[in-house]
Design a protein around this motif. Sequence first.
Motif, mmCIF file in Angstrom:
data_model
loop_
_atom_site.group_PDB
_atom_site.id
_atom_site.type_symbol
_atom_site.label_atom_id
_atom_site.label_comp_id
_atom_site.label_asym_id
_atom_site.label_seq_id
_atom_site.Cartn_x
_atom_site.Cartn_y
_atom_site.Cartn_z
ATOM 1 N N GLN A 1 10.441 57.226 91.218
ATOM 2 C CA GLN A 1 11.613 56.402 91.608
ATOM 3 C C GLN A 1 11.946 55.546 90.444
ATOM 4 O O GLN A 1 11.348 54.518 90.111
ATOM 5 C CB GLN A 1 11.369 55.352 92.972
ATOM 6 N N ILE B 1 24.781 62.921 80.319
ATOM 7 C CA ILE B 1 23.843 64.167 80.836
ATOM 8 C C ILE B 1 22.949 64.276 79.489
ATOM 9 O O ILE B 1 23.214 64.801 78.350
ATOM 10 C CB ILE B 1 24.380 65.610 81.020
ATOM 11 N N ASP C 1 20.974 73.938 81.016
ATOM 12 C CA ASP C 1 22.195 74.597 81.732
ATOM 13 C C ASP C 1 22.848 75.463 80.953
ATOM 14 O O ASP C 1 23.016 76.362 81.963
ATOM 15 C CB ASP C 1 22.891 73.391 82.262
ATOM 16 N N VAL D 1 20.634 68.202 93.710
ATOM 17 C CA VAL D 1 21.622 68.394 92.800
ATOM 18 C C VAL D 1 23.048 68.353 93.013
ATOM 19 O O VAL D 1 23.904 68.231 92.312
ATOM 20 C CB VAL D 1 21.330 69.513 91.635
ATOM 21 N N THR E 1 16.164 53.885 100.288
ATOM 22 C CA THR E 1 15.567 53.603 99.065
ATOM 23 C C THR E 1 14.821 54.779 98.605
ATOM 24 O O THR E 1 14.423 54.895 97.514
ATOM 25 C CB THR E 1 14.313 52.467 99.388
ATOM 26 N N GLY E 2 14.516 55.793 99.530
ATOM 27 C CA GLY E 2 13.611 56.835 98.966
ATOM 28 C C GLY E 2 14.407 57.746 98.215
ATOM 29 O O GLY E 2 13.859 58.542 97.461
ATOM 30 N N ILE F 1 18.795 59.031 94.312
ATOM 31 C CA ILE F 1 20.125 58.563 93.720
ATOM 32 C C ILE F 1 20.046 56.990 93.649
ATOM 33 O O ILE F 1 19.455 56.159 94.796
ATOM 34 C CB ILE F 1 21.264 58.974 94.581
ATOM 35 N N ARG G 1 24.190 52.861 92.925
ATOM 36 C CA ARG G 1 25.194 54.031 92.717
ATOM 37 C C ARG G 1 25.362 54.450 94.333
ATOM 38 O O ARG G 1 26.517 54.804 94.491
ATOM 39 C CB ARG G 1 24.198 55.413 92.345
ATOM 40 N N ASP H 1 29.273 54.405 95.494
ATOM 41 C CA ASP H 1 29.827 55.451 96.247
ATOM 42 C C ASP H 1 30.478 55.307 97.309
ATOM 43 O O ASP H 1 31.564 55.746 97.756
ATOM 44 C CB ASP H 1 28.878 56.706 96.163
ATOM 45 N N ARG I 1 33.511 53.071 97.291
ATOM 46 C CA ARG I 1 34.478 53.831 96.476
ATOM 47 C C ARG I 1 35.158 54.666 97.661
ATOM 48 O O ARG I 1 36.523 54.686 97.514
ATOM 49 C CB ARG I 1 34.071 54.640 95.381
ATOM 50 N N HIS I 2 34.206 55.471 98.420
ATOM 51 C CA HIS I 2 34.769 56.286 99.368
ATOM 52 C C HIS I 2 35.548 55.519 100.517
ATOM 53 O O HIS I 2 36.628 56.157 100.912
ATOM 54 C CB HIS I 2 33.590 56.923 99.924
ATOM 55 N N VAL J 1 30.032 67.558 85.367
ATOM 56 C CA VAL J 1 28.919 67.306 86.270
ATOM 57 C C VAL J 1 28.926 68.499 87.562
ATOM 58 O O VAL J 1 27.887 68.844 87.895
ATOM 59 C CB VAL J 1 29.210 66.050 87.522
ATOM 60 N N PRO K 1 26.157 71.517 85.482
ATOM 61 C CA PRO K 1 24.916 71.717 85.694
ATOM 62 C C PRO K 1 24.389 71.965 87.258
ATOM 63 O O PRO K 1 23.572 72.704 87.598
ATOM 64 C CB PRO K 1 24.351 70.065 85.529
ATOM 65 N N PHE K 2 25.349 71.237 88.204
ATOM 66 C CA PHE K 2 25.073 71.875 89.615
ATOM 67 C C PHE K 2 25.100 73.351 89.960
ATOM 68 O O PHE K 2 24.212 73.894 90.510
ATOM 69 C CB PHE K 2 26.147 70.955 90.365
ATOM 70 N N ARG L 1 27.964 70.039 103.315
ATOM 71 C CA ARG L 1 27.525 68.604 102.694
ATOM 72 C C ARG L 1 28.736 67.640 102.840
ATOM 73 O O ARG L 1 28.463 66.393 103.072
ATOM 74 C CB ARG L 1 27.141 68.644 101.524
#
Lengths: 129, 129, 129, 129
Positions: free
Chosen positions: B69, C11, C19, C95, D7-8, D11, D15, D19, D22-23, D95, D98-99, D120
């Motif tokens: 973390q 990145i 990648d 990801v 917390t786990g 991300i 952030r 997010d 922003r959303h 971004v 890489p995904f 998702r």
Amino acid sequence: MRIQVTTGSSIPIYRQVVDQIRHGVATGSMPVGEQMPSVRALAGELVLNANTIAKAYAALVRDGVLESQQGRGYFVAARREIFTRKERQRRLDEVMDPFLSEALTLGFDAEQIVVEVQKRLEKLAQVTD
Amino acid sequence: MRIQVTTGSSIPIYRQVVDQIRHGVATGSMPVGEQMPSVRALAGELVLNANTIAKAYAALVRDGVLESQQGRGYFVAARREIFTRKERQRRLDEVMDPFLSEALTLGFDAEQIVVEVQKRLEKLAQVTD
Amino acid sequence: MRIQVTTGSSIPIYRQVVDQIRHGVATGSMPVGEQMPSVRALAGELVLNANTIAKAYAALVRDGVLESQQGRGYFVAARREIFTRKERQRRLDEVMDPFLSEALTLGFDAEQIVVEVQKRLEKLAQVTD
Amino acid sequence: MRIQVTTGSSIPIYRQVVDQIRHGVATGSMPVGEQMPSVRALAGELVLNANTIAKAYAALVRDGVLESQQGRGYFVAARREIFTRKERQRRLDEVMDPFLSEALTLGFDAEQIVVEVQKRLEKLAQVTD
DNA sequence: GTGGTCTAGACCACT
DNA sequence: GTGGTCTAGACCACC
């Protein structure tokens, strides 16, 4: 300590280097634990190929005069010995532990591991016959 | 949990760290969720470079043993099934072969190797209890 | 295959390398068995430190994309199933979330994101043909 | 508007906050001109360090989502385009690649990837409402 | 020549 | 103070 080599000599250069370092260590002008100059540094100083110095250092390590420490360099070694019964067991454990921890992490239990080892040994035996 | 490392070994230092932590987690002496010592703290304790510990921890993360973390530290991860059956077998064989060839080289025969493995596994089992 | 890297990006460089090689292998522009450029060669070409390339290659090895042969080099590995279904989903989610949050941050809405993903995948498919 | 953090997650917390705000702004659940909760109030509510919230707000100001008024607080900013259309697309691709390469390496095909992304996004939409 | 490990020390991001 | 990345350069093992 100062090392000198003569390129014209019949004695191989790497041998000259080995002999002078060995002499320096024996006389104590290179004390135990002292760091040797890096392969490239000494090669540069004596205007020799780095491989030559590497070969000399390797020979000295093989003879127990120097010790190498990954990423740090070469050092004047203290004495040691090899291959007693206890040493054999120690070496076996040293390679067995990583194997077992990997196997356990992969989810194999004790019984399965023994079976797998036996299977593999049988296979190896067949190949060797 | 105490980690020990021998610098002279043919087994890379970071691997020794990995194996011992794996073992600690597998035997439950490092419970799930527990925080690991910080990279720098463990590096200082073992007198190693922080990058070496970071490499070991990273290896344990990708094997699913630890989780990291950002800015907080490393923690023991919940156990989960990561690999397919085939991949697990593949990885087992990959670590078994070097072990067996080293053991045979040391002069142990097949029967002795199996006995030694069983002995070692029993010892590990006792630790778990 | 041409690899390009931008140092300013958020990145990490080694991830960019990973990648692009992954992509090259996935699309078949790097056929199975093909030898990769050596660590030092690629590092020189991209004007990066060799360790950075080594880290990228190591990541690809543990993901089963490449294989290394001591003293010979890195090679494109045969494709194989490594992870369990659950683990694959877990890694995908891991990801996908950063990607989606970044996309939403940039002001793309859900529909647009799906369209962009489809467009990009079609472009990749064309490369494969 | 309700903000939730886990917390786990891998991300970063700040952030997650960024997010979600922003959303909220993007979907209109946080109308233009509305005052945000104070840094300390939100920190208290989410049981986070005030620095974390301050950082999230600062990032949102930098991106033009919020405006700060000295001594009064933070407010939802009037919408303005910060990035050019081309720049937005470039950042998205940066971004996305890489995904996608990770997803393809994991063995998901184009169709599956699109489905997963849609799933998702639907889940995210539910949480925000 | 190839990859692999290790050290040292830098800078950055996150809490 | 935590982890994460990158550079520079050393030695090691293998081919």
